[in-house]
Design a protein around this motif. Structure first.
Motif, PDB file in Angstrom:
ATOM      1  N   LEU A  32      12.708  -0.903   4.573  1.00 54.23           N
ATOM      2  CA  LEU A  32      11.475  -1.114   3.805  1.00 54.23           C
ATOM      3  C   LEU A  32      11.376  -0.182   2.612  1.00 54.23           C
ATOM      4  O   LEU A  32      10.829  -0.539   1.577  1.00 54.23           O
ATOM      5  CB  LEU A  32      10.246  -0.926   4.713  1.00 54.23           C
ATOM      6  CG  LEU A  32      10.034  -1.998   5.759  1.00 54.23           C
ATOM      7  CD1 LEU A  32       8.936  -1.584   6.729  1.00 54.23           C
ATOM      8  CD2 LEU A  32       9.702  -3.339   5.119  1.00 54.23           C
ATOM      9  N   PHE A  33      11.903   1.035   2.753  1.00 55.08           N
ATOM     10  CA  PHE A  33      11.732   2.035   1.699  1.00 55.08           C
ATOM     11  C   PHE A  33      12.970   2.242   0.833  1.00 55.08           C
ATOM     12  O   PHE A  33      12.955   3.107  -0.027  1.00 55.08           O
ATOM     13  CB  PHE A  33      11.278   3.358   2.322  1.00 55.08           C
ATOM     14  CG  PHE A  33       9.849   3.333   2.752  1.00 55.08           C
ATOM     15  CD1 PHE A  33       8.839   3.569   1.842  1.00 55.08           C
ATOM     16  CD2 PHE A  33       9.514   3.026   4.055  1.00 55.08           C
ATOM     17  CE1 PHE A  33       7.514   3.518   2.226  1.00 55.08           C
ATOM     18  CE2 PHE A  33       8.190   2.969   4.460  1.00 55.08           C
ATOM     19  CZ  PHE A  33       7.180   3.223   3.539  1.00 55.08           C
ATOM     20  N   VAL A  34      14.009   1.455   1.049  1.00 57.58           N
ATOM     21  CA  VAL A  34      15.230   1.626   0.273  1.00 57.58           C
ATOM     22  C   VAL A  34      14.927   1.435  -1.230  1.00 57.58           C
ATOM     23  O   VAL A  34      14.089   0.615  -1.612  1.00 57.58           O
ATOM     24  CB  VAL A  34      16.332   0.646   0.750  1.00 57.58           C
ATOM     25  CG1 VAL A  34      16.017  -0.789   0.389  1.00 57.58           C
ATOM     26  CG2 VAL A  34      17.684   1.055   0.214  1.00 57.58           C
TER      27      VAL A  34
ATOM     28  N   ARG B 262       0.840  -1.209   0.000  1.00 53.92           N
ATOM     29  CA  ARG B 262       0.000   0.000   0.000  1.00 53.92           C
ATOM     30  C   ARG B 262       0.871   1.253   0.000  1.00 53.92           C
ATOM     31  O   ARG B 262       0.573   2.220  -0.673  1.00 53.92           O
ATOM     32  CB  ARG B 262      -0.901   0.033   1.232  1.00 53.92           C
ATOM     33  CG  ARG B 262      -2.091  -0.860   1.165  1.00 53.92           C
ATOM     34  CD  ARG B 262      -2.955  -0.639   2.390  1.00 53.92           C
ATOM     35  NE  ARG B 262      -4.084  -1.532   2.402  1.00 53.92           N
ATOM     36  CZ  ARG B 262      -5.048  -1.471   3.297  1.00 53.92           C
ATOM     37  NH1 ARG B 262      -5.025  -0.558   4.249  1.00 53.92           N
ATOM     38  NH2 ARG B 262      -6.050  -2.321   3.251  1.00 53.92           N
ATOM     39  N   ALA B 263       1.926   1.211   0.811  1.00 51.21           N
ATOM     40  CA  ALA B 263       2.816   2.363   0.918  1.00 51.21           C
ATOM     41  C   ALA B 263       3.781   2.455  -0.262  1.00 51.21           C
ATOM     42  O   ALA B 263       4.213   3.549  -0.622  1.00 51.21           O
ATOM     43  CB  ALA B 263       3.594   2.299   2.231  1.00 51.21           C
ATOM     44  N   ARG B 264       4.101   1.310  -0.836  1.00 49.80           N
ATOM     45  CA  ARG B 264       5.029   1.240  -1.972  1.00 49.80           C
ATOM     46  C   ARG B 264       4.402   0.409  -3.086  1.00 49.80           C
ATOM     47  O   ARG B 264       4.774  -0.751  -3.294  1.00 49.80           O
ATOM     48  CB  ARG B 264       6.339   0.572  -1.534  1.00 49.80           C
ATOM     49  CG  ARG B 264       7.226   1.348  -0.610  1.00 49.80           C
ATOM     50  CD  ARG B 264       8.015   2.443  -1.317  1.00 49.80           C
ATOM     51  NE  ARG B 264       8.685   2.020  -2.522  1.00 49.80           N
ATOM     52  CZ  ARG B 264       9.928   1.522  -2.586  1.00 49.80           C
ATOM     53  NH1 ARG B 264      10.627   1.381  -1.491  1.00 49.80           N
ATOM     54  NH2 ARG B 264      10.455   1.176  -3.727  1.00 49.80           N
ATOM     55  N   PRO B 265       3.427   0.964  -3.827  1.00 49.19           N
ATOM     56  CA  PRO B 265       2.756   0.190  -4.870  1.00 49.19           C
ATOM     57  C   PRO B 265       3.693  -0.244  -6.008  1.00 49.19           C
ATOM     58  O   PRO B 265       3.340  -1.124  -6.792  1.00 49.19           O
ATOM     59  CB  PRO B 265       1.661   1.122  -5.374  1.00 49.19           C
ATOM     60  CG  PRO B 265       1.875   2.437  -4.741  1.00 49.19           C
ATOM     61  CD  PRO B 265       2.877   2.294  -3.656  1.00 49.19           C
ATOM     62  N   ASP B 266       4.894   0.335  -6.056  1.00 44.05           N
ATOM     63  CA  ASP B 266       5.858  -0.047  -7.077  1.00 44.05           C
ATOM     64  C   ASP B 266       6.497  -1.412  -6.803  1.00 44.05           C
ATOM     65  O   ASP B 266       7.116  -1.996  -7.696  1.00 44.05           O
ATOM     66  CB  ASP B 266       6.958   1.012  -7.183  1.00 44.05           C
ATOM     67  CG  ASP B 266       7.692   1.238  -5.867  1.00 44.05           C
ATOM     68  OD1 ASP B 266       7.002   1.495  -4.850  1.00 44.05           O
ATOM     69  OD2 ASP B 266       8.931   1.153  -5.844  1.00 44.05           O
ATOM     70  N   LEU B 267       6.339  -1.940  -5.578  1.00 44.06           N
ATOM     71  CA  LEU B 267       6.950  -3.223  -5.223  1.00 44.06           C
ATOM     72  C   LEU B 267       6.029  -4.381  -5.587  1.00 44.06           C
ATOM     73  O   LEU B 267       4.834  -4.340  -5.305  1.00 44.06           O
ATOM     74  CB  LEU B 267       7.248  -3.286  -3.725  1.00 44.06           C
ATOM     75  CG  LEU B 267       8.260  -2.286  -3.172  1.00 44.06           C
ATOM     76  CD1 LEU B 267       8.408  -2.481  -1.670  1.00 44.06           C
ATOM     77  CD2 LEU B 267       9.602  -2.407  -3.861  1.00 44.06           C
ATOM     78  N   ASP B 268       6.601  -5.414  -6.181  1.00 41.08           N
ATOM     79  CA  ASP B 268       5.802  -6.625  -6.425  1.00 41.08           C
ATOM     80  C   ASP B 268       5.713  -7.416  -5.123  1.00 41.08           C
ATOM     81  O   ASP B 268       6.409  -7.140  -4.149  1.00 41.08           O
ATOM     82  CB  ASP B 268       6.402  -7.468  -7.555  1.00 41.08           C
ATOM     83  CG  ASP B 268       7.822  -7.935  -7.256  1.00 41.08           C
ATOM     84  OD1 ASP B 268       8.015  -8.624  -6.229  1.00 41.08           O
ATOM     85  OD2 ASP B 268       8.735  -7.623  -8.050  1.00 41.08           O
ATOM     86  N   ARG B 269       4.841  -8.415  -5.117  1.00 44.76           N
ATOM     87  CA  ARG B 269       4.577  -9.167  -3.882  1.00 44.76           C
ATOM     88  C   ARG B 269       5.822  -9.875  -3.355  1.00 44.76           C
ATOM     89  O   ARG B 269       6.086  -9.866  -2.150  1.00 44.76           O
ATOM     90  CB  ARG B 269       3.450 -10.185  -4.133  1.00 44.76           C
ATOM     91  CG  ARG B 269       2.983 -10.900  -2.896  1.00 44.76           C
ATOM     92  CD  ARG B 269       2.335  -9.934  -1.953  1.00 44.76           C
ATOM     93  NE  ARG B 269       1.793 -10.593  -0.782  1.00 44.76           N
ATOM     94  CZ  ARG B 269       1.110  -9.986   0.149  1.00 44.76           C
ATOM     95  NH1 ARG B 269       0.846  -8.694   0.038  1.00 44.76           N
ATOM     96  NH2 ARG B 269       0.649 -10.642   1.188  1.00 44.76           N
TER      97      ARG B 269
END
Length: 191
Positions: free
Chosen positions: A188-190, A140-147
């Motif tokens: 988490l946000f790197v 949710r916070a990083r929609p650019d990340l895949d599962r």
């Protein structure tokens, strides 16, 4: 209420002893002595050492899953939903457990294989659910990340937070909370 409080005292004492000695070296008599109950008296609360370990690990796993679900619910009930709010709550909750209940973290990481198979699978399922909720919050916070990337990151961050137990003895707890929280967010946000 008194019985529930006593049960929590027993679980806490058992986690402390198992964290220090290991499951196989822990005797029910040691746990009873730590809370002022005779070894046989402990059987009024737990059938066996294995049942005691099962309750320790099941209870912490359920508590973490429930806490994560509550964080999602609180965020959904706010008028202006912040995609990072759930993640911040999850980090804060996990850091607090790692800092204040380090013995539980140690027992969870080290003694899970001593559980009876069906209980072990239940605990592992709860752990997967918990990390899955973290991955949901991260996506949710990083929609650019895949599962897959989200799952890897939350697994690594959980390990990072859990490792706080190794420095508790030489760290100021408030500073440790702040440092571990910052490190978890950075990981988490790197990019």
């Amino acid at each position: 209420m008194a019985k529930a409080k006593r049960r929590q005292e027993i679980l806490s004492a058992a986690a402390t002893i198992m964290a220090a000695k290991g499951f196989h070296q822990t005797r029910l008599g040691d746990v009873g002595a730590a809370v002022g109950i005779s070894g046989p008296g402990l059987y009024r609360h737990f059938d066996s050492k294995e049942a005691l370990l099962a309750d320790i690990l099941t209870e912490i796993s359920i508590r973490l899953v429930d806490g994560a679900r509550d964080a999602f619910l609180r965020n959904e009930l706010t008028a202006e939903s912040d995609p990072e709010a759930v993640l911040n709550e999850l980090i804060a909750m996990h850091v607090e457990v790692a800092v204040t209940e380090a013995d539980l973290i140690r027992v969870q990481g080290r003694e899970i294989e001593n559980l009876e198979e069906s209980v072990r699978e239940k605990v592992k399922s709860l752990q997967r659910t918990y990390l899955g909720l973290w991955a949901d919050a991260l996506q949710r916070a990083r929609p650019d990340l895949d599962r897959a990337t989200a799952r890897i990151r939350v697994q690594l961050v959980a390990g990072l937070v859990n490792s706080a137990r190794y420095v508790l003895h030489w760290a100021d707890l408030e500073e440790l909370r702040k440092d571990v929280t910052k490190m978890a967010r950075c990981a988490l946000f790197v990019e």
